[in-house]
Design a protein around this motif. Structure first.
Motif, PDB file in Angstrom:
ATOM      1  N   GLN A   5       0.836  -1.208   0.000  1.00 30.54           N
ATOM      2  CA  GLN A   5       0.000   0.000   0.000  1.00 30.54           C
ATOM      3  C   GLN A   5       0.868   1.254   0.000  1.00 30.54           C
ATOM      4  OE1 GLN A   5      -3.617   0.022   2.595  1.00 30.54           O
ATOM      5  NE2 GLN A   5      -2.913  -1.992   3.152  1.00 30.54           N
ATOM      6  N   TYR A  65       2.319   1.800  -3.491  1.00 33.61           N
ATOM      7  CA  TYR A  65       1.374   2.383  -4.462  1.00 33.61           C
ATOM      8  C   TYR A  65       1.064   3.839  -4.155  1.00 33.61           C
ATOM      9  CZ  TYR A  65       0.673  -1.778  -7.181  1.00 33.61           C
ATOM     10  OH  TYR A  65       0.883  -2.828  -8.036  1.00 33.61           O
ATOM     11  N   LEU A  66       1.055   4.181  -2.866  1.00 39.22           N
ATOM     12  CA  LEU A  66       0.824   5.578  -2.495  1.00 39.22           C
ATOM     13  C   LEU A  66       1.988   6.438  -2.990  1.00 39.22           C
ATOM     14  CD1 LEU A  66      -0.896   7.673  -0.921  1.00 39.22           C
ATOM     15  CD2 LEU A  66       0.413   7.091   1.099  1.00 39.22           C
ATOM     16  N   TRP A 111       1.865   6.637  -6.758  1.00 34.84           N
ATOM     17  CA  TRP A 111       0.797   7.532  -7.222  1.00 34.84           C
ATOM     18  C   TRP A 111       1.235   8.982  -7.124  1.00 34.84           C
ATOM     19  CZ3 TRP A 111      -2.551  11.270  -5.197  1.00 34.84           C
ATOM     20  CH2 TRP A 111      -3.645  11.574  -6.010  1.00 34.84           C
TER      21      TRP A 111
END
Lengths: 162, 128
Positions: free
Chosen positions: A27, A30-31, A34
């Protein structure tokens, strides 16, 4: 995201061993990805770039975890003390190595060897990249990979012997 | 060259680089060291193949990942709002600290005053 998340999770799990930690690191990766999408130049494959981001998250998590659970450091040493001597494994040289045996032996490696080996030998990162990810010199990265391979081979042959 | 010396270098060149000429010659005539090299090469090939064998991610992870842009936008929105209005928030915080401090000082002074008058009354009663 849907196309790559299993691969990214697998990389984190192979470094961290713990499914919850691996999910958190995924997670986090991906943060970060992004937020840094602008930095992705497109000259490398998205998966390769994502692997770098994920490795960074997993290794940061590994460092935090190590600081938090200093008392667990002994676990790795316990595993290594159970290894047979090199002499006894030499007799097994040339034995067929099962993929499953390699995967499970990888999980038994001490953290610092495992991370180096996963990045170099599973995900094919250059020594320079491995050194950067682990925040060590390239020479130290080479030493870790070298020793990690030796320990892994001992573990694999030991597992196959059982 | 002795087997022990050769075997010490095998983990390195099994993955990358070239062994020295002396090492190559030794391996060519030593079945034990050839076997050792073969073991390392097979092990490294197995490691490489792990990349194409991802493990199953936990149920619900994909949904959490898909929600990341939305969640991150919300957090980023709050962050940028706070950073844009930093002066106002700092002023508000300073004013709150000042008000609480003044109220505390007033309370303390009143308490001191009332305990002082109680002491004076007790002293007067004692002399009387």
């Amino acid at each position: 995201m849907e196309a790559t998340h299993r691969e990214v999770y697998s990389l984190c799990l192979r470094i961290l061993r713990d499914p919850d930690d691996a999910a958190e690191a995924t997670q986090d990766a991906y943060l970060k990805a992004w937020r840094a999408l602008g930095a992705f130049r497109g000259d490398a494959m998205f998966t390769t770039w994502m692997y770098r981001v994920a490795a960074n998250s997993a290794i940061s998590k590994q460092r935090k975890r190590k600081r938090k659970r200093e008392h667990e450091v002994g676990t790795d040493d316990d595993v290594m003390s159970q290894l047979p001597s090199t002499a006894s494994t030499e007799a097994l040289a040339g034995a067929r190595i099962e993929l499953e045996a390699v995967e499970s032996a990888l999980q038994l490696l001490p953290e610092h060897y495992r991370a180096a080996l996963v990045l170099r030998d599973v995900y094919g990162m250059s020594m320079d990249e491995v050194a950067k990810q682990l925040k060590i010199t390239e020479t130290a990265a080479k030493v870790r990979v070298h020793r990690g391979r030796k320990k892994l081979k001992e573990l694999v042959t030991m597992e196959q012997d059982e | 060259m002795r087997c022990a010396e050769v075997r010490e270098t095998i983990p390195a060149f099994a993955g990358e680089g070239e062994p020295s000429l002396a090492t190559r010659r030794h391996i060519a005539k030593c079945p034990g060291c050839r076997g050792e090299l073969e073991t390392y090469r097979t092990m490294l090939a197995s490691l490489q193949s792990l990349e194409s064998r991802p493990v199953d991610a936990p149920v619900g992870l994909a949904a959490k990942l898909i929600a990341i842009p939305r969640e991150a936008s919300r957090v980023d929105h709050v962050r940028s709002h706070v950073s844009r209005n930093r002066a106002a928030y700092a002023g508000g915080a300073a004013a709150t600290v000042a008000v609480v401090g003044a109220a505390g000082a007033l309370l303390w002074r009143n308490r001191e005053r009332s305990s002082g008058s109680r002491r004076a009354t007790k002293g007067w009663l004692a002399t009387a």
